[in-house]
Structure formats: structure tokens, C-alpha cells
Design an enzyme around this catalytic site. Structure first.
Site, PDB file in Angstrom:
ATOM      1  N   MET A  39       0.838  -1.195   0.000  1.00 22.36           N
ATOM      2  CA  MET A  39       0.000   0.000   0.000  1.00 22.36           C
ATOM      3  C   MET A  39       0.877   1.250   0.000  1.00 22.36           C
ATOM      4  O   MET A  39       0.430   2.336   0.381  1.00 22.36           O
ATOM      5  CB  MET A  39      -0.953  -0.004   1.196  1.00 22.36           C
ATOM      6  CG  MET A  39      -2.004  -1.095   1.115  1.00 22.36           C
ATOM      7  SD  MET A  39      -3.539  -0.721   1.987  1.00 22.36           S
ATOM      8  CE  MET A  39      -2.955  -0.480   3.658  1.00 22.36           C
ATOM      9  N   ALA A  41       4.031   3.900   0.993  1.00 20.89           N
ATOM     10  CA  ALA A  41       4.715   4.379   2.197  1.00 20.89           C
ATOM     11  C   ALA A  41       5.814   3.384   2.576  1.00 20.89           C
ATOM     12  O   ALA A  41       5.888   2.899   3.692  1.00 20.89           O
ATOM     13  CB  ALA A  41       3.732   4.578   3.344  1.00 20.89           C
ATOM     14  N   ASP A  44      12.115  -0.193   4.906  1.00 25.19           N
ATOM     15  CA  ASP A  44      13.059  -1.263   4.603  1.00 25.19           C
ATOM     16  C   ASP A  44      12.421  -2.642   4.683  1.00 25.19           C
ATOM     17  O   ASP A  44      12.907  -3.583   4.057  1.00 25.19           O
ATOM     18  CB  ASP A  44      14.277  -1.194   5.534  1.00 25.19           C
ATOM     19  CG  ASP A  44      15.420  -2.081   5.039  1.00 25.19           C
ATOM     20  OD1 ASP A  44      15.829  -1.905   3.874  1.00 25.19           O
ATOM     21  OD2 ASP A  44      15.869  -2.969   5.801  1.00 25.19           O
ATOM     22  N   HIS A  46       9.530  -3.409   3.392  1.00 21.98           N
ATOM     23  CA  HIS A  46       9.057  -3.653   2.033  1.00 21.98           C
ATOM     24  C   HIS A  46      10.217  -3.973   1.092  1.00 21.98           C
ATOM     25  O   HIS A  46      10.121  -4.862   0.238  1.00 21.98           O
ATOM     26  CB  HIS A  46       8.326  -2.417   1.489  1.00 21.98           C
ATOM     27  CG  HIS A  46       7.072  -2.079   2.215  1.00 21.98           C
ATOM     28  ND1 HIS A  46       6.966  -1.005   3.066  1.00 21.98           N
ATOM     29  CD2 HIS A  46       5.845  -2.668   2.229  1.00 21.98           C
ATOM     30  CE1 HIS A  46       5.746  -0.928   3.550  1.00 21.98           C
ATOM     31  NE2 HIS A  46       5.044  -1.932   3.065  1.00 21.98           N
ATOM     32  N   ASP A 160       2.369  -9.361   9.102  1.00 19.73           N
ATOM     33  CA  ASP A 160       0.908  -9.516   9.014  1.00 19.73           C
ATOM     34  C   ASP A 160       0.618 -11.009   8.867  1.00 19.73           C
ATOM     35  O   ASP A 160       0.216 -11.478   7.796  1.00 19.73           O
ATOM     36  CB  ASP A 160       0.381  -8.717   7.828  1.00 19.73           C
ATOM     37  CG  ASP A 160       0.659  -7.232   7.974  1.00 19.73           C
ATOM     38  OD1 ASP A 160       0.074  -6.603   8.868  1.00 19.73           O
ATOM     39  OD2 ASP A 160       1.487  -6.709   7.191  1.00 19.73           O
ATOM     40  N   VAL A 186      10.939  -7.673   9.475  1.00 15.14           N
ATOM     41  CA  VAL A 186      12.101  -6.792   9.604  1.00 15.14           C
ATOM     42  C   VAL A 186      11.890  -5.905  10.828  1.00 15.14           C
ATOM     43  O   VAL A 186      10.825  -5.303  10.989  1.00 15.14           O
ATOM     44  CB  VAL A 186      12.292  -5.936   8.341  1.00 15.14           C
ATOM     45  CG1 VAL A 186      13.459  -4.974   8.505  1.00 15.14           C
ATOM     46  CG2 VAL A 186      12.515  -6.844   7.141  1.00 15.14           C
ATOM     47  N   ARG A 194       9.029  -3.145  11.860  1.00 14.94           N
ATOM     48  CA  ARG A 194       8.894  -1.984  10.991  1.00 14.94           C
ATOM     49  C   ARG A 194       7.500  -1.961  10.365  1.00 14.94           C
ATOM     50  O   ARG A 194       7.001  -2.970   9.889  1.00 14.94           O
ATOM     51  CB  ARG A 194       9.982  -1.988   9.920  1.00 14.94           C
ATOM     52  CG  ARG A 194      11.348  -1.718  10.510  1.00 14.94           C
ATOM     53  CD  ARG A 194      12.403  -1.466   9.476  1.00 14.94           C
ATOM     54  NE  ARG A 194      13.669  -1.129  10.124  1.00 14.94           N
ATOM     55  CZ  ARG A 194      14.803  -0.926   9.479  1.00 14.94           C
ATOM     56  NH1 ARG A 194      14.835  -1.023   8.163  1.00 14.94           N
ATOM     57  NH2 ARG A 194      15.899  -0.625  10.134  1.00 14.94           N
TER      58      ARG A 194
END
Length: 288
Positions: A39, A41, A44, A46, A160, A186, A194
């Protein structure tokens, strides 16, 4: 997969026609495609998913779409951070081959009337108990992304965790022919997972936030040592409350089915937690 240098400019597809044209070039060359749904934004965490995707496939597509179907009317859809230009620049540096950034008119055009209602891990009494709309929105948009991109591999973060299990079940049940890969969470140096929502924490809340991970680690160690699960979790909830958290849940579940467990004998165990610190809701999980 061979290591490729970062591309100077990562193309951004905003329509299905442009997306299809780019994917056709990849497929015509016999290349495999990995999808990293986000989504935006980006942080690190991601980019770690992107690095994993690059190791697993010839081409990497990252989707950026803030999905309104995942937000309840009381949640932060309008204020969710959106910074497409910065995200695309970071993805170009990471060597991403294509960004798929549709708007809502593309994802949910006028007349859209089909929604997926997942069961199984989507009805485990965790996130679904507090956000009953959430996994229907996730399942619907992920199914659309899989249909649009037709990836060989899709990469998701384990932070998640319930979502990862829902998506894995979705792909298997609907024969979507995509391999789901979960990447470990992470963390910051102090253990905090994060998340884009960490930006909402005040300076004082950010100092207290790592208690969430410390409690998970402490509970996991005690359960692994044979302490009664129920007592360990009750103690963990009290510690979080003393640290200023409002706990939605701290649960021990079977790592695959998310069914409740009573002891180590019930199978591989995952601890999952969700709690508010101020106005920010944080989630995390840890294997026992």
C-alpha cells in the site's frame, strides 16, 4: 537468479493496458514474474520483500494501492501516508522492473459488485474480531492483483501473519497458480517491527513501543520451557497494560491453521498480538 543492476528508471503502469503490455514483454522472453503487493509508504521491510523477490524470479513487479476495502469508516484511510514519487524512486534503486499503481477507478470501477468472503484463518478470532471487514477487503484486492499481474510468485511479510495465512489459503483454494512466500519480519534494533504506522507514534510512545516485542519474546521463551500457556499469556497482557498498551489480543495459535492451542503438544505455535499505544494500533507475532 542472476543479479541485475538497478534500473535507471522504473516504469509505472496506471492502466491495465499498460500493465498488460509490460507483462507481455516479460512473458515473451520466457521470464518468471514475482509480485510484491504493497500500500506504499515503503520502508526497509518492504524493500526486504523486494530483495527476496529478486532472488526468486527474473522480473519483479511491485503494486502500490491503498485499498479502501481494508479500512473501516473509523480507520485511517484518508490519512494513510501516500508518497508515490518517493516510493517509485526507492523501488528503482532496488532494481524493481515495474510498478503497478492503479487508482480506485481501475480497481473498483462503477458497477463493481463481486467480493470474496474468506473463511478458515480469516475467521480465527484475531484481527477479524476487531476488523470484521478487513480480510474480505484483502482477499478481494489480492485476488484482483493476482488476476491482473498473473505472477509465478507473490511475496508477503510475516509481520501480518494472519493475512499471510489468509492469502496462502486463498491461492490454494481458488487454484490461482501462484506460489506464496512469507518473509520474516524486519525489525528495528530495539525489536520493534517496521511498519508504515510507526510514523504515527509520538517520541515518547516510540520509546515504549518495543515492549510489544519484548513481551512476545518472553512469552515464547516461557512456553517453550513448558510453562502453562494460559498463565504465560495472562501475565504478558498485564505487562503490556503496565507499559501503557491497550491490548486487543495476545494469543497462542497453531502456526498453520491459527486454531487455539493449549500446550506445546498441539503443534507448531505462533504468538500473535495487537495493541494500541496512544492512537496507534500495532501488531506483531513470533514463533515459539
Amino acid at each position: 537468479m542472476p543479479t541485475r543492476p538497478p534500473v535507471a528508471r522504473t516504469p509505472v503502469a496506471r492502466t491495465l493496458k499498460v500493465l498488460d503490455r509490460a507483462l507481455l514483454r516479460f512473458r515473451a522472453a520466457g521470464e518468471t514474474v514475482a509480485l510484491v503487493p504493497t500500500m506504499g509508504a515503503l520502508h526497509d521491510g518492504h524493500l526486504t520483500l523486494v530483495r527476496q523477490a529478486r532472488r526468486k524470479a527474473d522480473r519483479v513487479v511491485v503494486s502500490i494501492y491503498v485499498n479502501p476495502a481494508q479500512f473501516a469508516p473509523t480507520e485511517d484511510f484518508s490519512s494513510y501516508p501516500r508518497r508515490l514519487a518517493a516510493d517509485v524512486a526507492a523501488l528503482a534503486e532496488a532494481g524493481v522492473d515495474l510498478v503497478w499503481a492503479p487508482d480506485t477507478a481501475v480497481m473498483y470501477p462503477d458497477g463493481f459488485s463481486t467480493r470474496i468472503a474468506p473463511e478458515g484463518p480469516a475467521l480465527a478470532g484475531l484481527e477479524d474480531a476487531f476488523r470484521p471487514h478487513f480480510f474480505g477487503g484483502v482477499a478481494t484486492v489480492v485476488a484482483k492483483l493476482f488476476g491482473q499481474v498473473r505472477p509465478d510468485i507473490a511475496v508477503f511479510g510475516q509481520k501480518d501473519y494472519q493475512q499471510l495465512k489468509v492469502v496462502t489459503r486463498l491461492a490454494a483454494d481458488l487454484d490461482l497458480r501462484v506460489k506464496i512466500i512469507g518473509v520474516p519480519t524486519v525489525r528495528e534494533k530495539d525489536g520493534l517491527a517496521r511498519s508504515s504506522r510507526n510514523a504515527y507514534l509520538s517520541a515518547e510512545e516510540r520509546q515504549r513501543a518495543p515492549a510489544l516485542y519484548r513481551v512476545l519474546a518472553d512469552c515464547a521463551a516461557k512456553i517453550k520451557a513448558g510453562r502453562p500457556i494460559r498463565a504465560v499469556l495472562e501475565s504478558g497482557r498485564k505487562v503490556l497494560a503496565r507499559e501503557g498498551f491497550v491490548v486487543d489480543y495476545l494469543e497462542a495459535r497453531h502456526a498453520e491453521t491459527l486454531a487455539p492451542v493449549r500446550s506445546l503438544k498441539d503443534g507448531p505455535i505462533r504468538l500473535l498480538v495487537a495493541a494500541k499505544l496512544g492512537t496507534t494500533r500495532l501488531i506483531d507475532n513470533l514463533a515459539v
